[in-house]
Every structure is written in C-alpha cells, then in structure tokens.
Design a protein around this motif. Structure first.
Motif, PDB file in Angstrom:
ATOM      1  N   ASP A 115      32.220  27.097  39.067  1.00  0.00           N
ATOM      2  CA  ASP A 115      32.429  27.377  40.480  1.00  0.00           C
ATOM      3  C   ASP A 115      32.924  26.124  41.213  1.00  0.00           C
ATOM      4  N   LYS A 119      33.476  36.034  40.848  1.00  0.00           N
ATOM      5  CA  LYS A 119      32.838  36.588  42.057  1.00  0.00           C
ATOM      6  C   LYS A 119      31.910  37.753  41.725  1.00  0.00           C
ATOM      7  N   THR A 120      32.107  38.353  40.533  1.00  0.00           N
ATOM      8  CA  THR A 120      31.263  39.506  40.197  1.00  0.00           C
ATOM      9  C   THR A 120      29.974  39.077  39.491  1.00  0.00           C
ATOM     10  N   ASP A 173      35.687  37.970  36.302  1.00  0.00           N
ATOM     11  CA  ASP A 173      35.881  37.471  37.662  1.00  0.00           C
ATOM     12  C   ASP A 173      34.577  36.811  38.127  1.00  0.00           C
ATOM     13  N   ARG A 223      38.330  30.886  38.671  1.00  0.00           N
ATOM     14  CA  ARG A 223      38.274  32.269  39.151  1.00  0.00           C
ATOM     15  C   ARG A 223      37.603  33.170  38.126  1.00  0.00           C
TER      16      ARG A 223
END
Ligand code: PLP
Length: 580
Positions: A202, A152-153, A150, A207
């Motif tokens: 990004d 976002k991590t 992911d 995702r």
C-alpha cells in the motif's frame, strides 16, 4: 563459492515441474492418504532451478496433484553444481545427471526409485532430503488460487507496526520482486496472514497484491497475545469487515512464510503516468501553468441531498497563492511577446497581483515596483520585500485609484505598466483556462452549474466565467458577483460603480454586498467546517452563497486565495469580539 541450493522454500505451480521417474502406486496411495489426513504438506520437494526437473519428491508431487492442489513448496538447487551427485537405488552404474534431466524433459521416464540424490554440505555427503525445508503448508494454501487482486478489495484485520512494515517496503523496492503473498479468506477477502506485506504494498502505491485465497474455516488459527481474549474465526472476519481492527500480532494462521516471485512492476499502476500527474516540473513557471487546473472540491458542510456545493481553490496557485498568478503570467507573457517588457514594471495592486508579477518578473530578471493603498494589511510589505519588490503605499482607499499615478510615473521612468484593470490578457487567461477548466471538471462529474458565485476586483475572472458559462449554458447558469458593502474594505474586491472593464460587457444575474465582518465570518465558518483557511474575499463569497442559495442545484464558489495574508484582519475581529 555460491551455494548450490537456496534455503528458502518457494511455492511454484505444479504444472511447471517435470518428473524424471515413475512413481510407485502403492507408496503414492499411502502418501496421499497421509497428507489428506494431516491436511498439511510437511516438507518441500527439491527441483533443479535450470530445468524444473524434480530431483526428489515425485510422490509428494503426484499426491498433491491427486488432492487437487495447484502448487507445491520446493527448494531450488543448481543441479550443475558438483556438490550434487546422483546415485542409484537399483545399482544402475549408467545413471548420470544428464540421464536424469533427459528423462525429465522427455516422455520416457525412468522406473520408480531409480535415482537417489546426494548433496555435499560442508565435508559431508548427505541425502538431498537434508535440505528439504519443513514447511507444514496447509493443503488449503496449495489448492487456493494465487491471484493478483485489487488492493482496495482486501480487508486488513489487524493493525501493523510501521517498523515491521518498512523492511518489506525496502525489500520489495530494492529487489523489484514481491516474494511474499498475503493469505486471505476466499469469501470475505479478510487478511489472515501478511498484514505487513499488504501495508508495504500500500505504501508503494501498488494497485494489486499477490494473494492466496483459502477457506478460513479450514485454517488453524493461533492467538498470539496470551493476555487477550483468544482470537476466533468470527472475530477475524468481523475485524476485517466491520472493524475495529485487532491489535498488531494478535493471531496467525498456521503457515510457514511462503515465497513466490512476482515483479513489483506488475503490481503498480499500469497506465503510463505523465509528468503532470506525477507533479514533476522543469521550472517554477511550469509549476504554475502545468499545475492547472486548480482543485475543485466539494464542500460537504454546505451540500444537502438536492444541492451540491463545489469550491474552486485558486489559492493553489504557487506564487501569490491566489487567482492572480494566472493574470500575472498572461500579462507578462503577452508583454514579452510584444516586446513591451522593460527592465522594470510598475503596477497598482492590493497584494496578490503584486506578488504574482514580482515572482514571475524575478524568474525573468525584471524588477517590480508596486503601488498599494494604505488600507491593505501590513504583512504584504514584508512578503513583497522578501521577493525584492519596491513598495509604495498611497493614501488612497482603493487600488484602482492609484492607476493614474502609476501610469504617469511609469511613463517618466520608462517602466512597463501592465495595468491589470485594463489589460485584456487578464480576461483572456480566465476564459481560456479558469472557466474552461471549471467546465471540464464539472463535466467529469456529469454536472452542469446552476449558480457560480465569485468576487469582483478587476472583474477579470468572474467576467470570463460569466461569458463562458452564459454562452455555453445560457441562463441555466446564474452568475452572482460579490462586492464590499458601501464603506467596507474586503481586500481584492470593490464596488461595481468604481469602474470595471469587463463586468459591463457581461451578464451578471445579481451583485451582492458584503461587510468585512461577514466576509471574516464566512472564512471562519469554512475553516471550522471544512478545515480550509480561506481568504477574506473567499469568505465574502461563502457569505453570499449562504444568503442566496436555494436548496437545489449545483453551486460553484470561486475562492480567490487563502487566509494566511489576513492575520491582521482576523486578529482585529477577535479583539473586537472580546471588547463587545
Ligand atoms: N479576491 C482577491 C483576494 C483578489 O486578490 C482579487 C483580485 O485582486 C479578487 C478577489 C478579484 O479578482 P478579479 O480581479 O479577477 O476580479
């Protein structure tokens, strides 16, 4: 002629590959110990791209397996190419390429050191190790799991230059393949290598990112900015977890660029996005109704620990940038259905309904003539002129005072008079859409409104909202109307006693007076706290909220439009401040 081999090394899972001959145990042991003490693998092996049979490097393959690695760097070749020949170390005249592949694909392997592969590069026939790229890959990288993680991590540790990022963006987009993994620390997810790849992914709204997880403690770090303090492992982790990020190109971990093969599609949003979410519309009319709901946004400047305040931004409607697009649409559609829409329509308006009606009429090839009180800002004439409407200014203070004249002139001229003050399409569109949409938005947040504040003009939107929420949540939802104080002008809203159709059918808990200055100050306040330039009736709503709000509950402010039409009023306000 195409080349019989690829020059780039790729990282491939060990269990995908097949060996075609046995290994020599003594040589394997020696090699394994060497790689183990080096902590790196120096050269990529060579593999046939059609069958995954290893042509050279079987000892390295087995050594890595024994060292617990999951993948190996390799160079693919096309074994069918006449540029590649098989010879033998053992003087085996029967050894053919076919025999090598058959041994690779079956369980019956050839004895150790049977084959020797040669490749023609230019005019020269060389041992195939000539194309084995020096990779110097840390064992850590070969052991670590490559995962799609992911995005976002993942925690960037350095800034990147956009110019360095865009080529990756273009490459991934054009090839549809992401061939560079990022390398991250397995414990903290801080990026060690591959910032540009990460930023490119990004920008592509990926995702997930393909990442190789390694233990930062096992990696060699090289500082790249001689003038700056050397970068340490602790410094990298701190930059990733807490910030600030290090300057671009501050450090690298010692790994040659690696290749993998992940389809970009696997990294992008997996759910099918419908057109609405992607905001693609087949017409400007569709842009209006498919664009609903209008945003509901939390005003953090007014929110406290026990009270949340949400603004519904009706200025996000496309034609008049106001709540009035909704009724312009519904009144015209109903008139069309009833066959009452003529070549021209007449309407009394304080600007917004006029713009909405003219815009939609333009799409349908209908003309508009609008009647506006003299109290309305001058710029409205310009906007309406651009849209092609005919504007008549009347010597009245309130829009509603023009209705009689509009009605009789429309009759004489055989024009349609939709009359927003009486037309139930006004109330209906707000019930069907504005109110329900707001409820759905709030339910998505798990919220029930304790108080909704909004202005009264025709009373269409606030009456529908009152009707909807009072029916749904009874008196748990307080409805507060906003009107101009006596003798005050706030464009779009008026006093209840001037006569409103739906207001009198509904429950309002309170109606609060606002002066123009207070409305302007309410708008200025929001501009300066939330960065949104809201209109004057919206500013009046904010003022009333500030006056009545308790420090508990869920407050909704209905903001009918943006501030751009009211430069005149803002300007006068500032001039008056100076002269005081
Ligand atoms: N605010 C503005 C800026 C408006 O243009 C209007 C309507 O013209 C209103 C508020 C009031 O809305 P309604 O007619 O639904 O009561």
């Amino acid at each position: 002629m195409t080349k019989s081999y690829r020059t780039e090394a790729q990282l491939v899972e060990l269990d995908k590959l097949r060996q075609h001959e046995e290994v020599d145990p003594a040589h394997l042991k020696e090699l394994r110990e060497e790689i183990k003490s080096d902590k790196i693998l120096k050269f990529a092996i060579v593999v046939d791209k059609n069958t995954n049979v290893i042509l050279d490097g079987e000892h390295r393959f087995n050594a890595l397996k024994e060292l617990g690695c999951r993948r190996i760097p390799l160079v693919y070749v096309d074994y069918d190419s006449p540029d590649i020949e098989v010879q033998t170390w053992r003087n085996n005249p029967h050894l053919t390429k076919k025999g090598v592949i058959e041994a690779g694909l079956s369980e019956k392997k050839l004895p150790a050191k049977t084959s020797k592969h040669m490749i023609r590069i230019g005019d020269k026939l060389s041992h195939i190790s000539a194309i084995q790229k020096r990779v110097d890959i840390p064992l850590e990288v070969l052991r670590g799991g490559a995962e799609l993680i992911d995005i976002k991590t993942v925690k960037p540790t350095m800034h990147t230059e956009l110019r360095e990022v865009l080529p990756f963006y273009v490459k991934f987009l054009h090839t549809g393949i992401v061939d560079n993994p990022i390398i991250i620390d397995e414990k903290t997810n801080v990026i060690l290598n591959g910032h540009e790849v990460f930023q490119a992914l990004d920008l592509l709204s990926a995702r997930k990112a393909p990442a190789l997880k390694v233990n930062i403690l096992e990696m060699k770090i090289r500082s790249l900015q001689p003038g700056l303090k050397p970068v340490t492992r602790e410094g990298i982790i701190e930059a990733g977890l807490k910030g600030p990020r290090l300057p671009p190109k501050s450090f690298e971990v010692l790994v040659e660029p690696l290749k993998i093969n992940v389809p970009l599609g696997e990294l992008l949003e997996t759910e099918e996005k419908d057109r609405g979410i992607l905001k693609v519309y087949n017409s400007t009319l569709e842009l209006l109704y498919e664009g609903w709901p209008t945003p509901l946004v939390k005003f953090n400047s007014l929110t406290t620990s026990k009270r949340s305040v949400w603004a519904k931004l009706e200025g996000h409607n496309p034609f008049s940038n106001s709540v009035k697009d909704r009724i312009g649409f519904s009144m015209i559609m109903e008139a069309l259905e009833r066959g009452e829409l003529k070549e021209v329509l007449y309407e009394a308006t304080s600007t917004n309904t006029g713009i909405a009606l003219t815009s939609i009429a333009n799409i349908l090839g209908v003309k508009a003539k609008l009647y506006m009180p003299k109290t309305i800002q001058k710029v409205s004439d310009t906007y309406l002129k651009v849209l092609g409407a005919e504007v008549v200014r009347l010597p009245v203070g309130l829009t509603v005072e023009a209705i009689g004249q509009v009605d009789s002139e429309a009759k004489v001229d055989k024009a349609a008079h939709l009359n927003q003050f009486e037309n139930d399409a006004n109330f209906k569109v707000h019930l069907k859409h504005t109110a329900r949409e707001l409820d759905e938005q709030l339910r998505s947040l798990g919220l029930k409104p304790s108080c909704i504040v909004g202005g009264l003009g025709t009373s269409g939107h606030m009456s529908a909202i009152s009707f909807y929420f009072k029916n749904k949540y009874k008196n748990d939802t307080k409805i507060v109307g906003v009107q101009p104080a006596p003798n005050e002008v706030v464009p779009g809203i008026r006093r209840v006693e001037t006569g409103m159709k739906w207001y009198h059918w509904m429950d309002f808990d309170e109606v609060v007076d606002v002066k123009q200055t207070e409305a302007i100050e309410g708008a200025i306040n929001i501009a300066r706290k939330e960065g949104l330039l809201i209109g004057l009736s919206a500013g009046a709503v904010v003022h009333v909220f500030n006056k009545i709000a308790k420090d508990q509950g869920v407050y909704i402010l209905i903001l009918p439009d943006t501030g751009y039409k009211y430069a005149e009023q803002f300007e006068n306000y500032f001039t008056n401040l100076q002269t005081k």
